[in-house]
Design an enzyme around this catalytic site. Structure first.
Site, PDB file in Angstrom:
ATOM      1  N   ASN A   1     -18.050  -2.924  -4.609  1.00 14.58           N
ATOM      2  CA  ASN A   1     -17.973  -4.392  -4.762  1.00 14.58           C
ATOM      3  C   ASN A   1     -19.217  -5.063  -4.212  1.00 14.58           C
ATOM      4  O   ASN A   1     -19.845  -5.889  -4.878  1.00 14.58           O
ATOM      5  CB  ASN A   1     -16.773  -4.934  -3.967  1.00 14.58           C
ATOM      6  CG  ASN A   1     -15.537  -5.094  -4.818  1.00 14.58           C
ATOM      7  OD1 ASN A   1     -15.491  -4.591  -5.937  1.00 14.58           O
ATOM      8  ND2 ASN A   1     -14.536  -5.775  -4.287  1.00 14.58           N
TER       9      ASN A   1
ATOM     10  N   TYR B   1       0.854   4.352  -2.446  1.00 17.42           N
ATOM     11  CA  TYR B   1      -0.244   5.312  -2.256  1.00 17.42           C
ATOM     12  C   TYR B   1      -0.069   6.072  -0.937  1.00 17.42           C
ATOM     13  O   TYR B   1      -0.063   7.297  -0.923  1.00 17.42           O
ATOM     14  CB  TYR B   1      -1.555   4.541  -2.272  1.00 17.42           C
ATOM     15  CG  TYR B   1      -2.808   5.382  -2.141  1.00 17.42           C
ATOM     16  CD1 TYR B   1      -3.277   6.145  -3.220  1.00 17.42           C
ATOM     17  CD2 TYR B   1      -3.547   5.386  -0.963  1.00 17.42           C
ATOM     18  CE1 TYR B   1      -4.447   6.885  -3.108  1.00 17.42           C
ATOM     19  CE2 TYR B   1      -4.711   6.119  -0.843  1.00 17.42           C
ATOM     20  CZ  TYR B   1      -5.167   6.869  -1.917  1.00 17.42           C
ATOM     21  OH  TYR B   1      -6.330   7.599  -1.799  1.00 17.42           O
ATOM     22  N   ASP B   2       0.129   5.312   0.170  1.00 16.34           N
ATOM     23  CA  ASP B   2       0.210   5.955   1.494  1.00 16.34           C
ATOM     24  C   ASP B   2       1.374   6.935   1.563  1.00 16.34           C
ATOM     25  O   ASP B   2       1.222   8.089   1.963  1.00 16.34           O
ATOM     26  CB  ASP B   2       0.438   4.903   2.603  1.00 16.34           C
ATOM     27  CG  ASP B   2      -0.675   3.884   2.698  1.00 16.34           C
ATOM     28  OD1 ASP B   2      -1.546   3.885   1.817  1.00 16.34           O
ATOM     29  OD2 ASP B   2      -0.667   3.089   3.652  1.00 16.34           O
TER      30      ASP B   2
ATOM     31  N   ARG C   1       0.824  -1.219   0.000  1.00 16.93           N
ATOM     32  CA  ARG C   1       0.000   0.000   0.000  1.00 16.93           C
ATOM     33  C   ARG C   1       0.855   1.265   0.000  1.00 16.93           C
ATOM     34  O   ARG C   1       0.336   2.377  -0.104  1.00 16.93           O
ATOM     35  CB  ARG C   1      -0.915   0.038   1.245  1.00 16.93           C
ATOM     36  CG  ARG C   1      -1.973  -1.041   1.275  1.00 16.93           C
ATOM     37  CD  ARG C   1      -2.747  -1.026   2.589  1.00 16.93           C
ATOM     38  NE  ARG C   1      -3.847  -0.095   2.593  1.00 16.93           N
ATOM     39  CZ  ARG C   1      -5.128  -0.429   2.416  1.00 16.93           C
ATOM     40  NH1 ARG C   1      -5.466  -1.690   2.226  1.00 16.93           N
ATOM     41  NH2 ARG C   1      -6.075   0.480   2.434  1.00 16.93           N
TER      42      ARG C   1
ATOM     43  N   GLY D   1     -14.026  -9.782   8.819  1.00 21.21           N
ATOM     44  CA  GLY D   1     -15.008  -8.698   8.705  1.00 21.21           C
ATOM     45  C   GLY D   1     -15.087  -7.818   9.943  1.00 21.21           C
ATOM     46  O   GLY D   1     -15.962  -6.962  10.043  1.00 21.21           O
TER      47      GLY D   1
HETATM   48  P1  NAD Z   1     -11.011   7.792  -8.920  1.00 23.18           P
HETATM   49  O1  NAD Z   1     -10.054   6.710  -9.260  1.00 23.18           O
HETATM   50  O2  NAD Z   1     -12.442   7.612  -9.291  1.00 23.18           O
HETATM   51  O3  NAD Z   1     -10.536   9.179  -9.550  1.00 23.18           O
HETATM   52  C1  NAD Z   1      -9.194   9.507  -9.799  1.00 23.18           C
HETATM   53  C2  NAD Z   1      -9.133  10.266 -11.111  1.00 23.18           C
HETATM   54  O4  NAD Z   1      -7.768  10.670 -11.348  1.00 23.18           O
HETATM   55  C3  NAD Z   1      -9.549   9.414 -12.311  1.00 23.18           C
HETATM   56  O5  NAD Z   1     -10.422  10.135 -13.145  1.00 23.18           O
HETATM   57  C4  NAD Z   1      -8.240   9.100 -13.011  1.00 23.18           C
HETATM   58  O6  NAD Z   1      -8.381   8.852 -14.388  1.00 23.18           O
HETATM   59  C5  NAD Z   1      -7.452  10.362 -12.705  1.00 23.18           C
HETATM   60  N1  NAD Z   1      -5.992  10.173 -12.785  1.00 23.18           N
HETATM   61  C6  NAD Z   1      -5.236   9.216 -12.192  1.00 23.18           C
HETATM   62  N2  NAD Z   1      -3.942   9.369 -12.483  1.00 23.18           N
HETATM   63  C7  NAD Z   1      -3.861  10.470 -13.294  1.00 23.18           C
HETATM   64  C8  NAD Z   1      -2.800  11.142 -13.934  1.00 23.18           C
HETATM   65  N3  NAD Z   1      -1.529  10.731 -13.811  1.00 23.18           N
HETATM   66  N4  NAD Z   1      -3.078  12.236 -14.691  1.00 23.18           N
HETATM   67  C9  NAD Z   1      -4.362  12.671 -14.828  1.00 23.18           C
HETATM   68  N5  NAD Z   1      -5.419  12.071 -14.239  1.00 23.18           N
HETATM   69  C10 NAD Z   1      -5.166  10.976 -13.482  1.00 23.18           C
HETATM   70  O7  NAD Z   1     -10.878   8.047  -7.356  1.00 23.18           O
HETATM   71  P2  NAD Z   1     -11.706   8.997  -6.375  1.00 23.18           P
HETATM   72  O8  NAD Z   1     -12.335   8.144  -5.344  1.00 23.18           O
HETATM   73  O9  NAD Z   1     -12.562   9.932  -7.147  1.00 23.18           O
HETATM   74  O10 NAD Z   1     -10.519   9.783  -5.662  1.00 23.18           O
HETATM   75  C11 NAD Z   1     -10.165  11.109  -6.037  1.00 23.18           C
HETATM   76  C12 NAD Z   1      -9.068  11.616  -5.104  1.00 23.18           C
HETATM   77  O11 NAD Z   1      -9.531  11.591  -3.761  1.00 23.18           O
HETATM   78  C13 NAD Z   1      -7.782  10.785  -5.149  1.00 23.18           C
HETATM   79  O12 NAD Z   1      -6.678  11.656  -5.085  1.00 23.18           O
HETATM   80  C14 NAD Z   1      -7.855   9.949  -3.899  1.00 23.18           C
HETATM   81  O13 NAD Z   1      -6.586   9.636  -3.397  1.00 23.18           O
HETATM   82  C15 NAD Z   1      -8.617  10.874  -2.954  1.00 23.18           C
HETATM   83  N6  NAD Z   1      -9.310  10.099  -1.925  1.00 23.18           N
HETATM   84  C16 NAD Z   1     -10.443   9.397  -2.210  1.00 23.18           C
HETATM   85  C17 NAD Z   1     -11.071   8.663  -1.196  1.00 23.18           C
HETATM   86  C18 NAD Z   1     -12.342   7.901  -1.431  1.00 23.18           C
HETATM   87  O14 NAD Z   1     -12.820   7.245  -0.506  1.00 23.18           O
HETATM   88  N7  NAD Z   1     -12.966   7.949  -2.585  1.00 23.18           N
HETATM   89  C19 NAD Z   1     -10.506   8.621   0.084  1.00 23.18           C
HETATM   90  C20 NAD Z   1      -9.342   9.321   0.316  1.00 23.18           C
HETATM   91  C21 NAD Z   1      -8.756  10.073  -0.682  1.00 23.18           C
HETATM   92  N1  UDP Z   2     -12.995  -5.287   1.574  1.00 21.47           N
HETATM   93  C1  UDP Z   2     -13.798  -6.403   1.668  1.00 21.47           C
HETATM   94  N2  UDP Z   2     -14.367  -6.900   0.533  1.00 21.47           N
HETATM   95  C2  UDP Z   2     -14.178  -6.322  -0.686  1.00 21.47           C
HETATM   96  C3  UDP Z   2     -13.363  -5.168  -0.775  1.00 21.47           C
HETATM   97  C4  UDP Z   2     -12.781  -4.687   0.381  1.00 21.47           C
HETATM   98  O1  UDP Z   2     -14.004  -6.954   2.759  1.00 21.47           O
HETATM   99  O2  UDP Z   2     -14.732  -6.824  -1.680  1.00 21.47           O
HETATM  100  C5  UDP Z   2     -12.418  -4.734   2.821  1.00 21.47           C
HETATM  101  C6  UDP Z   2     -10.941  -4.350   2.759  1.00 21.47           C
HETATM  102  O3  UDP Z   2     -10.129  -5.459   3.074  1.00 21.47           O
HETATM  103  C7  UDP Z   2     -10.867  -3.268   3.808  1.00 21.47           C
HETATM  104  C8  UDP Z   2     -12.237  -2.578   3.721  1.00 21.47           C
HETATM  105  O4  UDP Z   2     -13.101  -3.520   3.096  1.00 21.47           O
HETATM  106  O5  UDP Z   2     -10.742  -3.823   5.099  1.00 21.47           O
HETATM  107  C9  UDP Z   2     -12.219  -1.297   2.913  1.00 21.47           C
HETATM  108  O6  UDP Z   2     -11.601  -1.563   1.691  1.00 21.47           O
HETATM  109  P1  UDP Z   2     -11.499  -0.506   0.507  1.00 21.47           P
HETATM  110  O7  UDP Z   2     -10.651  -1.116  -0.551  1.00 21.47           O
HETATM  111  O8  UDP Z   2     -12.870  -0.036   0.133  1.00 21.47           O
HETATM  112  O9  UDP Z   2     -10.788   0.764   1.161  1.00 21.47           O
HETATM  113  P2  UDP Z   2      -9.520   0.964   2.122  1.00 21.47           P
HETATM  114  O10 UDP Z   2      -8.969  -0.363   2.559  1.00 21.47           O
HETATM  115  O11 UDP Z   2      -8.556   1.727   1.280  1.00 21.47           O
HETATM  116  O12 UDP Z   2     -10.080   1.732   3.254  1.00 21.47           O
END
Ligand code: NAD
Ligand code: UDP
Length: 311
Positions: free
Chosen positions: A189, A144-145, A141, A206
């Site tokens: 999912n 990303y992290d 991870r 879970g």
């Molecule tokens: P998403 O995957 O739906 O959207 C990401 C978008 O970025 C996509 O449209 C993708 O095509 C675009 N992208 C990726 N790499 C790119 C690049 N190199 N150049 C141009 N475009 C690029 O995800 P999301 O859930 O909409 O997340 C959006 C942002 O919010 C992300 O930065 C993510 O880290 C952050 N975020 C989301 C969540 C969540 O729960 N959804 C939680 C924490 C942080």
């Molecule tokens: N997870 C799950 N079933 C799935 C997808 C995810 O049980 O089909 C679990 C995953 O292991 C995690 C939690 O749900 O504990 C949230 O996962 P997700 O990928 O949505 O986000 P994140 O782990 O980044 O918070």
């Protein structure tokens, strides 16, 4: 009218943000390379003269006349950000640096979409902003992290050293319409599985928890953060503090969708955080009383309605 750039604007969160910014009378430039974004997400804005789409990879510098930048470009689902980890970390770092350079050149405000993942597998619960986290720097991870942690560092260094007006929000698990059916995150999912009559996959036993925020609450928090006074950088947690186990989520999805699917258990992925819940005291104080409004049951019902139209 402001000119506002949204990187990742064709993604799940970005497309909702573009819609809200357009509705408030702004000119919106969406920059996206469609790695995980979808043209369907933004099709409804295509005829709006105030909406511009630029297909571009944010790892490469770009130019635009803008007043504000929301930096969202980055795959967010573990299966997508682990698909090409080097590309993910390049997007986090080069994408954020290019956005900050543009903000500096245009004297624009810059909002960074950071994540609760910066807390890793947290040893403090709930997570408040001063907690520095418990992150594995060499795990699956980490692209990303650590990429997102480095992006926060860059934001603060551009702020201190080059006076860029930055705003950092740490987004906790957010869900809603326009997630992709193959996105891989737990809410999409499970809904897709329930609607197709397939088994719901719970990873591990879970008992791990997440706190799920509905998309509309996040968008409201993002706009309020951008509007905070100059010099307020955050980071600020934006999430819904109601905490659920993943098993509870599965049961809720089955109940609301009236599905006859069964729950099955699969291996827990490496470094999967055990608990996650935001402390939102700072957001409440700084974002004019911002508060998540949509309970999980209601948000899931909207999201299930959306998925019924596409699966
Ligand atoms: P998403 O995957 O739906 O959207 C990401 C978008 O970025 C996509 O449209 C993708 O095509 C675009 N992208 C990726 N790499 C790119 C690049 N190199 N150049 C141009 N475009 C690029 O995800 P999301 O859930 O909409 O997340 C959006 C942002 O919010 C992300 O930065 C993510 O880290 C952050 N975020 C989301 C969540 C969540 O729960 N959804 C939680 C924490 C942080
Ligand atoms: N997870 C799950 N079933 C799935 C997808 C995810 O049980 O089909 C679990 C995953 O292991 C995690 C939690 O749900 O504990 C949230 O996962 P997700 O990928 O949505 O986000 P994140 O782990 O980044 O918070």
């Amino acid at each position: 009218m402001k000119r506002i750039l949204v990187t990742g604007g064709a993604g799940f969160i970005g497309s909702h943000l573009c819609g809200r910014l357009l509705a408030e009378g702004n000119h919106v430039i969406c920059v996206d390379n469609f790695f995980t974004g979808s043209r369907d997400n933004i099709a409804q804005y295509a005829d709006n003269p105030e909406f511009e789409l630029v297909e571009h990879n944010v790892q490469i510098p770009y130019e635009a006349d803008v007043d504000e930048i929301y930096n969202l470009a980055c795959p967010a689902s573990p299966i997508h950000y682990q698909y090409d980890p080097i590309d993910t970390i390049r997007t986090c770092m080069l994408g954020t640096m290019n956005g900050l350079d543009l903000a500096m050149a245009k004297d624009a405000k810059f909002l960074q979409a950071s994540t609760s993942e910066v807390y890793g597998d947290p040893l403090v619960h709930p997570q408040y902003e001063e907690y520095w986290g418990n992150v594995n720097p060499v795990g699956i991870r980490s692209c990303y992290d650590e990429g997102k942690r480095c992006a926060e560092t860059m934001c603060m260094d551009y702020h201190r050293q080059r006076n860029v007006n930055v705003k950092i929000i740490r987004i906790f698990n957010t869900y809603g319409p326009r997630m992709l059916p193959n996105d891989g995150r737990v809410v999409s999912n499970m809904i897709v599985q329930a609607l197709k009559g397939e088994n719901l996959t719970v990873f591990g036993d879970g008992s791990q928890t997440r706190s799920f925020q509905y998309i509309d609450d996040l968008i409201e928090g993002m706009l309020r953060m951008m509007a905070t006074e100059d010099g307020f950088t955050g980071p600020v947690n934006i999430g819904n503090p109601s905490e659920f186990t993943i098993l509870e989520l599965a049961q809720l999805v089955l109940e609301i969708s009236e599905s006859k699917s069964k729950i099955i258990f699969k291996d827990l992925p490496a470094d999967d955080p055990k608990r996650r819940k935001p402390d939102i005291g700072l957001a409440r104080r700084k974002l004019c009383g911002w508060e998540p409004r949509v309970p999980l049951r209601e948000g899931l019902a909207h999201t299930i309605d959306f998925f019924r139209t596409i699966v």
